[in-house]
Write an enzyme that holds these catalytic residues in place. Structure first.
Site, PDB file in Angstrom:
ATOM      1  N   ASP A  38       0.832  -1.208   0.000  1.00 42.42           N
ATOM      2  CA  ASP A  38       0.000   0.000   0.000  1.00 42.42           C
ATOM      3  C   ASP A  38       0.868   1.261   0.000  1.00 42.42           C
ATOM      4  OD1 ASP A  38       1.004  -0.214   2.491  1.00 42.42           O
ATOM      5  OD2 ASP A  38      -0.874   0.105   3.563  1.00 42.42           O
ATOM      6  N   HIS A 242      22.672   0.566 -18.530  1.00 37.30           N
ATOM      7  CA  HIS A 242      21.694   1.079 -17.562  1.00 37.30           C
ATOM      8  C   HIS A 242      22.025   0.604 -16.147  1.00 37.30           C
ATOM      9  CE1 HIS A 242      18.443   1.882 -20.858  1.00 37.30           C
ATOM     10  NE2 HIS A 242      19.470   2.702 -20.910  1.00 37.30           N
ATOM     11  N   ASP A 259      25.828   9.343 -15.543  1.00 44.04           N
ATOM     12  CA  ASP A 259      24.741   9.702 -16.468  1.00 44.04           C
ATOM     13  C   ASP A 259      23.563  10.116 -15.594  1.00 44.04           C
ATOM     14  OD1 ASP A 259      22.633   9.827 -18.279  1.00 44.04           O
ATOM     15  OD2 ASP A 259      23.111   7.931 -19.265  1.00 44.04           O
ATOM     16  N   ASP A 270      19.593  15.383 -19.627  1.00 41.48           N
ATOM     17  CA  ASP A 270      20.186  14.039 -19.721  1.00 41.48           C
ATOM     18  C   ASP A 270      21.654  14.229 -20.099  1.00 41.48           C
ATOM     19  OD1 ASP A 270      20.718  11.389 -20.125  1.00 41.48           O
ATOM     20  OD2 ASP A 270      19.320  11.113 -21.794  1.00 41.48           O
ATOM     21  N   HIS A 349      24.229   1.259 -28.980  1.00 44.59           N
ATOM     22  CA  HIS A 349      22.997   2.067 -28.890  1.00 44.59           C
ATOM     23  C   HIS A 349      23.041   3.193 -29.907  1.00 44.59           C
ATOM     24  CE1 HIS A 349      25.067   5.303 -26.633  1.00 44.59           C
ATOM     25  NE2 HIS A 349      25.640   4.367 -25.900  1.00 44.59           N
ATOM     26  N   HIS A 353      18.365  10.629 -28.882  1.00 45.33           N
ATOM     27  CA  HIS A 353      16.910  10.502 -28.708  1.00 45.33           C
ATOM     28  C   HIS A 353      16.365  11.894 -28.453  1.00 45.33           C
ATOM     29  CE1 HIS A 353      17.456  10.827 -24.291  1.00 45.33           C
ATOM     30  NE2 HIS A 353      18.456   9.972 -24.427  1.00 45.33           N
ATOM     31  N   HIS A 360      13.173  10.063 -22.833  1.00 43.82           N
ATOM     32  CA  HIS A 360      13.132   9.573 -24.224  1.00 43.82           C
ATOM     33  C   HIS A 360      11.826  10.131 -24.767  1.00 43.82           C
ATOM     34  CE1 HIS A 360      15.972   5.997 -23.162  1.00 43.82           C
ATOM     35  NE2 HIS A 360      16.558   7.171 -23.088  1.00 43.82           N
ATOM     36  N   GLU A 384      25.043  11.365 -27.793  1.00 45.20           N
ATOM     37  CA  GLU A 384      25.651  10.572 -26.722  1.00 45.20           C
ATOM     38  C   GLU A 384      26.361   9.318 -27.212  1.00 45.20           C
ATOM     39  OE1 GLU A 384      22.835   8.385 -24.233  1.00 45.20           O
ATOM     40  OE2 GLU A 384      21.201   9.487 -25.163  1.00 45.20           O
ATOM     41  N   TYR A 388      32.159   0.813 -25.252  1.00 48.50           N
ATOM     42  CA  TYR A 388      32.039  -0.051 -24.074  1.00 48.50           C
ATOM     43  C   TYR A 388      32.789  -1.347 -24.362  1.00 48.50           C
ATOM     44  CZ  TYR A 388      28.212   3.262 -23.893  1.00 48.50           C
ATOM     45  OH  TYR A 388      27.473   4.422 -23.926  1.00 48.50           O
ATOM     46  N   ARG A 406      31.062   7.175 -22.106  1.00 50.33           N
ATOM     47  CA  ARG A 406      29.971   7.821 -22.845  1.00 50.33           C
ATOM     48  C   ARG A 406      30.059   9.311 -22.536  1.00 50.33           C
ATOM     49  NH1 ARG A 406      26.239   4.807 -21.454  1.00 50.33           N
ATOM     50  NH2 ARG A 406      25.123   5.817 -19.754  1.00 50.33           N
ATOM     51  N   GLU A 408      27.587  12.699 -23.176  1.00 44.37           N
ATOM     52  CA  GLU A 408      26.222  13.014 -23.602  1.00 44.37           C
ATOM     53  C   GLU A 408      25.878  14.461 -23.306  1.00 44.37           C
ATOM     54  OE1 GLU A 408      23.173  10.787 -21.501  1.00 44.37           O
ATOM     55  OE2 GLU A 408      21.730  11.230 -23.098  1.00 44.37           O
TER      56      GLU A 408
HETATM   57  N1  GLY Z   1      19.984   8.360 -19.403  1.00 44.72           N
HETATM   58  C1  GLY Z   1      19.254   7.669 -20.364  1.00 44.72           C
HETATM   59  C2  GLY Z   1      19.797   7.902 -21.694  1.00 44.72           C
HETATM   60  O1  GLY Z   1      20.882   8.418 -21.822  1.00 44.72           O
HETATM   61  O2  GLY Z   1      19.167   7.641 -22.680  1.00 44.72           O
HETATM   62 MN    MN Z   2      20.215   9.919 -23.226  1.00 44.27          MN
HETATM   63 MN    MN Z   3      21.784   9.646 -20.339  1.00 40.38          MN
END
Ligand code: GLY
Ligand code: MN
Ligand code: MN
Length: 441
Positions: A38, A242, A259, A270, A349, A353, A360, A384, A388, A406, A408
């Site tokens: 709950d 992730h 990130d 982001d 990836h 986005h 996203h 980004e 890796y 990465r 970004e």
């Molecule tokens: N932090 C999520 C992405 O970079 O898409």
């Molecule tokens: Mn991103």
């Molecule tokens: Mn990100």
């Protein structure tokens, strides 16, 4: 802070005009997500409903009836309830929905089924995104069943169920000034948090100490909190896209990938930066880092009106492939590697986005011709790229094993090119090393 009511009215006008007088559209609130028996997760409104109405409470539904003489914009909301409000706080209520949100009519949410069949019963099409919430979809099925049963006698009732998302999402894709202001605030708060993290992360401390500082800073500076779970990934964890456990102890010699982005007034930032936990990069880390940095700079240089979003990705991939060939992490023919996506074990990836109310964000990535979306001023996208070299990458020079990088940033397409909203966070290796050298032992 909600926007002026006219802003929401203009957004709804676009939807009303696109749907036309034979249709009606329904936008439900996001369901409350349960964390335990709950105990609820903190509520996050559905971005489409928020975009069209500013109404932030759960259990609400917006009904749009184009051309209705008195009720083009109807809200169904939780009614006032002093006993419930003691537990969960004040509700806007039916009268508040009219007075504060400009609904032409408002009704208690428990009258929805009855009112919808009346309001919509003479129209041909119902626009409603039924794919998101199973319980709400059941409800919509009930309305459709009602109309199916009545139609033989009445000859009326919607026969088409359509998704309103493309209409709303095309609007959401192009940010207007009031949205860009909020995205700049989200970017500024996030940049400050990244700078503080960069000045504090140190050997022997847990990743979550950095996460705590970042999330604290988001709130302290007036953000709603993290736009997504902050990733603070040291060493091999940086190769997990992730990773959110944030529990490892950081070590001198590691890279730290952070990130994290704040949400401000519903709008997201982001940002990713990767830097050494110690005072400087190892030569192997720096070599990989410089490839990613070059890929990002080249990809950002592609961002301008009329370029296609796929071109941004392609440029990043080309630079990464060239860099990995130079470092002999990739072996073989450049053309074949690009054609057969043989770089994907190291870069799996996409480069970009959309960014906005959702991290996203909504909006199509393809044009009708099947090619990548052409950029238009007002779009905001991330750039980004990353490399890796995780446990699955075998036959790689051991100097590179376990490296994840990465970088970004959030980029606004403008009339003259682009504006990097998150440029305040250092990424040049010399600047990063300067910040890191200023961190105490
Ligand atoms: N932090 C999520 C992405 O970079 O898409
Ligand atoms: Mn991103
Ligand atoms: Mn990100």
């Amino acid at each position: 802070m909600p926007l002026p009511l006219e802003v929401y009215a203009e957004r709804r006008r676009v939807v009303l005009d696109r749907i036309g007088a034979r249709g009606a559209a329904v936008f439900p609130a996001a369901p409350v997500a349960m964390r335990a028996a709950d105990v609820e997760h903190r509520y996050r409104p559905d971005a489409d409903l928020l975009y069209l109405t500013g109404f932030p409470e759960p259990e609400a539904v917006c009904l749009l009836l184009p051309g209705h003489p008195t009720d083009e914009f109807v809200l169904f909301v939780r009614p006032r309830n002093p006993e419930r409000e003691t537990w969960t706080g004040p509700r806007t209520g039916v009268e508040g929905a009219v007075e504060q949100y400009g609904a032409q009519s408002a009704h208690p949410i428990d009258t929805l089924d009855q009112k919808i069949v009346e309001y919509v019963g003479e129209r041909d099409a119902l626009y409603c995104a039924v794919g998101r919430d199973r319980a709400f979809a059941e409800r919509v099925l009930g309305w459709l069943r009602h109309w199916q049963q009545c139609r033989p006698r009445t000859g009326k009732g919607p026969t088409a169920l359509l998704d309103p998302a493309p209409i709303v999402h095309e609007q959401r894709l192009i940010k207007r000034d009031e949205e860009i202001d909020r995205m700049r605030r989200a970017a500024g708060i996030s940049a400050e948090a990244h700078l503080l993290a960069m000045r504090s992360a140190r050997h022997g401390e847990p990743e979550y100490a950095v996460e705590a500082l970042i999330d604290h800073t988001f709130r302290r500076l007036g953000g709603n909190g993290p736009a997504y779970p902050s990733i603070v990934a040291s060493g091999i964890n940086a190769t997990v896209l992730h990773y959110t456990a944030n529990e490892r102890t950081m070590r001198d010699g590691d890279l730290l990938l952070v990130d994290a982005g704040a949400e401000f007034d519903g709008y997201c930032a982001d940002i990713t930066r990767t830097y050494p936990v110690g005072r400087d990069f190892t030569p192997a880390q720096r070599a990989i880092y410089e490839v990613v940095l070059r890929a990002q700079a080249e990809a950002i240089s592609v961002v301008r009106a009329e370029a296609r979003i796929d071109d941004v990705h392609r440029r990043a991939v080309e630079v990464i492939v060239d860099g990995l060939l130079d470092l002999r992490v990739l072996l073989g023919e450049r053309a074949e590697i690009l054609e057969k996506d043989l770089y994907k074990p190291f870069y799996m990836h996409r480069t970009s986005h959309w960014l906005g109310l959702d991290v996203h964000d909504a909006g199509a990535y393809k044009e009708d011709d099947g090619g990548g979306r052409r950029l238009v001023p007002g779009m905001v996208l991330t750039v980004e790229p990353g490399i890796y070299i995780g446990p699955g990458c075998v036959d790689v020079d051991p100097r590179f094993a376990g490296i994840g990088v990465r970088i970004e940033d959030d980029v606004l397409v403008t009339a003259t090119g682009c504006d990097v909203l998150t440029a305040a966070v250092p990424k040049d290796p010399a600047d990063l090393a300067a910040v890191r050298r200023s961190v105490g032992p």
